[in-house]
Design a protein around this motif. Structure first.
Motif, PDB file in Angstrom:
ATOM      1  N   LEU A  33      -4.396 -61.066 -64.678  1.00 50.57           N
ATOM      2  CA  LEU A  33      -4.988 -61.976 -63.689  1.00 50.57           C
ATOM      3  C   LEU A  33      -4.203 -61.926 -62.384  1.00 50.57           C
ATOM      4  N   LEU A  34      -2.852 -61.938 -62.509  1.00 49.71           N
ATOM      5  CA  LEU A  34      -2.004 -61.857 -61.314  1.00 49.71           C
ATOM      6  C   LEU A  34      -2.348 -60.612 -60.523  1.00 49.71           C
ATOM      7  N   GLU A  35      -2.485 -59.484 -61.242  1.00 48.79           N
ATOM      8  CA  GLU A  35      -2.781 -58.231 -60.561  1.00 48.79           C
ATOM      9  C   GLU A  35      -4.100 -58.330 -59.791  1.00 48.79           C
ATOM     10  N   ARG A  36      -5.133 -58.878 -60.462  1.00 43.64           N
ATOM     11  CA  ARG A  36      -6.437 -58.931 -59.798  1.00 43.64           C
ATOM     12  C   ARG A  36      -6.404 -59.878 -58.601  1.00 43.64           C
ATOM     13  N   ARG A  37      -5.695 -61.006 -58.756  1.00 46.73           N
ATOM     14  CA  ARG A  37      -5.644 -61.961 -57.641  1.00 46.73           C
ATOM     15  C   ARG A  37      -4.839 -61.409 -56.469  1.00 46.73           C
ATOM     16  N   VAL A  38      -3.698 -60.757 -56.760  1.00 46.19           N
ATOM     17  CA  VAL A  38      -2.867 -60.242 -55.672  1.00 46.19           C
ATOM     18  C   VAL A  38      -3.575 -59.092 -54.965  1.00 46.19           C
ATOM     19  N   MET A  39      -4.217 -58.205 -55.764  1.00 44.31           N
ATOM     20  CA  MET A  39      -4.981 -57.114 -55.157  1.00 44.31           C
ATOM     21  C   MET A  39      -6.055 -57.679 -54.235  1.00 44.31           C
ATOM     22  N   ALA A  40      -6.744 -58.721 -54.727  1.00 43.34           N
ATOM     23  CA  ALA A  40      -7.808 -59.325 -53.935  1.00 43.34           C
ATOM     24  C   ALA A  40      -7.230 -59.925 -52.657  1.00 43.34           C
ATOM     25  N   PHE A  41      -6.058 -60.568 -52.772  1.00 45.00           N
ATOM     26  CA  PHE A  41      -5.423 -61.180 -51.595  1.00 45.00           C
ATOM     27  C   PHE A  41      -5.096 -60.111 -50.565  1.00 45.00           C
ATOM     28  N   VAL A  42      -4.546 -58.985 -51.012  1.00 51.30           N
ATOM     29  CA  VAL A  42      -4.189 -57.920 -50.081  1.00 51.30           C
ATOM     30  C   VAL A  42      -5.443 -57.377 -49.415  1.00 51.30           C
ATOM     31  N   GLN A  43      -6.520 -57.252 -50.195  1.00 55.62           N
ATOM     32  CA  GLN A  43      -7.743 -56.677 -49.647  1.00 55.62           C
ATOM     33  C   GLN A  43      -8.657 -57.733 -49.027  1.00 55.62           C
ATOM     34  N   ARG A  45     -10.180 -60.524 -50.147  1.00 55.22           N
ATOM     35  CA  ARG A  45     -11.358 -61.030 -50.853  1.00 55.22           C
ATOM     36  C   ARG A  45     -10.854 -62.067 -51.851  1.00 55.22           C
ATOM     37  N   PRO A  46     -11.736 -62.927 -52.390  1.00 49.98           N
ATOM     38  CA  PRO A  46     -11.235 -64.034 -53.226  1.00 49.98           C
ATOM     39  C   PRO A  46     -10.706 -63.596 -54.576  1.00 49.98           C
ATOM     40  N   GLY A  47     -11.274 -62.557 -55.199  1.00 52.19           N
ATOM     41  CA  GLY A  47     -10.845 -62.191 -56.532  1.00 52.19           C
ATOM     42  C   GLY A  47     -11.464 -63.098 -57.572  1.00 52.19           C
ATOM     43  N   PRO A  48     -11.132 -62.914 -58.859  1.00 51.64           N
ATOM     44  CA  PRO A  48     -11.762 -63.723 -59.906  1.00 51.64           C
ATOM     45  C   PRO A  48     -11.303 -65.182 -59.826  1.00 51.64           C
ATOM     46  N   ASN A  49     -12.175 -66.086 -59.383  1.00 52.03           N
ATOM     47  CA  ASN A  49     -11.767 -67.489 -59.228  1.00 52.03           C
ATOM     48  C   ASN A  49     -12.782 -68.449 -59.830  1.00 52.03           C
ATOM     49  N   ARG A  50     -13.702 -67.967 -60.690  1.00 52.83           N
ATOM     50  CA  ARG A  50     -14.788 -68.811 -61.171  1.00 52.83           C
ATOM     51  C   ARG A  50     -14.488 -69.423 -62.535  1.00 52.83           C
TER      52      ARG A  50
END
Lengths: 337, 162
Positions: A33-43, A45-50
């Protein structure tokens, strides 16, 4: 000598095993989850937040989805090895946590050659990738597996050689003794961490560590644009999840080893009431590992993949000579000083 | 406890060793060889030679066997098939030779009265390193020279237009 445990010691050991295994599995799930959120932050976009608040239940949802996926086996695949490969990948990855000291007392086994044991165990993990790619009976997995075996062999050399300097300074192969040798400070404010004595060894270790775990920018084994998904192209459901978990477990192992050897392990300011004194070393250790994982993810998000010949060039012609030179200089200094 | 573990590892090692020979497919043979090496490392640990055990896994199971598997996969060898038996005469010679070897091994083991127990802590890295660089320094250096020559030979063979 062989010592036998009393039943009370056995119960404590058992509790530690469950705590470490459960903690590691939970941490691995949340690293995804950390990876997906941080990747999303760098790019941006919100990332998985639902799923749940801030997407905190996403790993559970992922796990459920993996469990209920259809089991697909490619035609003419070698069924035995196809099923065995994810297990061969995951077991060594989890086994190395048995000797990692998470705190002064929070460790399962404390043996004299624990560092070498971790290297031995992780060197077996490559068979999971190689056999998975071969048993799938498909061209892209096979190419990914071939790349991976060559890459892991090449970078294992510089990974192992990069820590020799640290071993010469601290004169031990046991992880707990390595941490204890880094207690205290120089001049009252610089912690006695090996990173200040072995900066080059540290750099070589981090670079080879990223390559050993098949992460960007060295993820030639799965490079999506060329090989679909590399060695796990034909895997889905829980079998894919096992490969995935193994990759994250290896990341955590590499980060934990870096923390133990170069960043002082669980050493850090400790104070307050007794329960805080018990918990703080583990907290420092986990904090340092977390910093490493964060760095890993940022590297993945920022640096593009290198070519295969560049990968081999960096491994054999840059990192290996640097690691060897580091050993030469360090052994000279250790002998003189 | 140690006896049970010894029997367990010995059984795994023997089973894997037989499997190396019995398998028709080269890949299965080499995978059995990996199991064999790991089981032997277990036996080393029971003999308190933990350094040897770990190095055995790192060097043989973790590096050399990866190369074996790599080459087998690269060539994508099919399983062995029953063809013309070209080794018929060698078989006839091989059986008595093998029996003779077995006889010699059994006799040698039989003659040893009691296993001379290794000195305490003989399997630690310190002890292994000390004996390598004092008592056995000449064989050690000669072996490394031999390996270096073999390495250079391999490079020369691989690069035809030097």
């Amino acid at each position: 000598m062989i010592e036998y445990l009393s039943s009370r010691e056995f119960l404590i050991l058992f509790a530690k095993m469950i705590a470490i295994f459960g903690g590691v599995m939970g941490a691995l799930a949340y690293t995804t989850l950390l990876e997906r959120r941080v990747m999303a932050f760098v790019q941006m976009r919100p990332g998985p937040n639902r799923v749940g608040p801030f997407g905190l239940l996403q790993p559970l949802a992922d796990g459920l989805k993996f469990l209920f996926k259809e089991q697909v086996v490619p035609t003419n695949a070698n069924v035995l090895l196809y099923y065995a490969a994810p297990v061969i990948s995951l077991i060594p990855a989890l086994l190395s946590f048995s000797v990692i000291p998470f705190g002064p007392d929070l460790k399962i086994a404390d043996i004299s050659v624990s560092l070498l044991l971790i290297f031995a165990i992780t060197s077996l993990g490559v068979y999971g990738i190689v056999l998975g790619g071969w048993a799938s009976n498909s061209k892209y997995p096979l190419m990914g597996a071939m790349r991976s075996s060559a890459q892991m062999l090449s970078y294992e050399l510089s990974l192992t050689l990069s820590v020799v300097g640290v071993l010469m300074i601290s004169n031990t192969l046991s992880l707990s003794s390595l941490v204890q040798s880094q207690q205290g400070t120089w001049f009252g404010f610089i912690p006695r961490w090996n990173i200040f004595l072995q900066p080059i060894g540290f750099l070589v270790y981090v670079l080879s560590g990223i390559a050993e775990t098949n992460r960007l920018p060295f993820d030639l084994a799965e490079s999506e644009q060329e090989l679909v998904a590399g060695w796990h192209t034909e895997y889905s459901g829980m079998k894919f999840a096992m490969f995935f978990l193994a990759e994250y477990a290896n990341m955590v192992t590499v980060s934990a080893l870096a923390t133990i050897m170069f960043l002082g392990g669980w050493n850090g300011p400790v104070g307050g009431p007794w329960w805080l004194q018990m918990a703080l070393p583990t907290f420092w250790f986990l904090l340092k590992i977390g910093g490493f994982l964060f760095f890993y993810i940022l590297v993945r998000a920022t640096i593009p993949r290198i070519r295969y010949d560049q990968l081999m060039y960096i491994g054999w012609k840059i990192l290996l000579p640097i690691a060897l030179a580091n050993i030469l200089v360090t052994s000279f200094l250790v002998a003189v000083l | 406890m140690i006896e049970i573990l010894f029997l367990l590892f010995a059984a795994i090692a023997l089973g894997a060793a037989i499997n190396v020979l019995a398998q028709r497919h080269v890949l299965y043979s080499s995978l059995s060889l990996i199991v064999l090496l790991t089981a032997i490392s277990g036996l080393f640990i029971l003999m308190q030679a933990e350094f040897l055990a770990v190095i055995n896994v790192i060097v043989y199971a973790g590096a050399i066997m990866v190369l074996f598997v790599f080459v087998i996969m690269l060539l994508n060898l099919p399983a062995d098939e029953d063809g013309e038996d070209r080794l018929r005469w060698l078989k006839l010679i091989g059986i008595p030779m093998g029996l003779f070897l077995l006889f010699m091994v059994v006799r040698t083991v039989w003659d040893v009265d009691a296993a001379p127990s290794a000195p305490e802590l003989a399997g630690t890295p310190q002890a292994v390193g000390a004996s390598l660089f004092t008592d056995y320094v000449l064989p050690f250096e000669l072996t490394s020279l031999l390996i270096l020559i073999a390495l250079m030979g391999a490079v020369v063979f691989a690069k035809k237009d030097m």
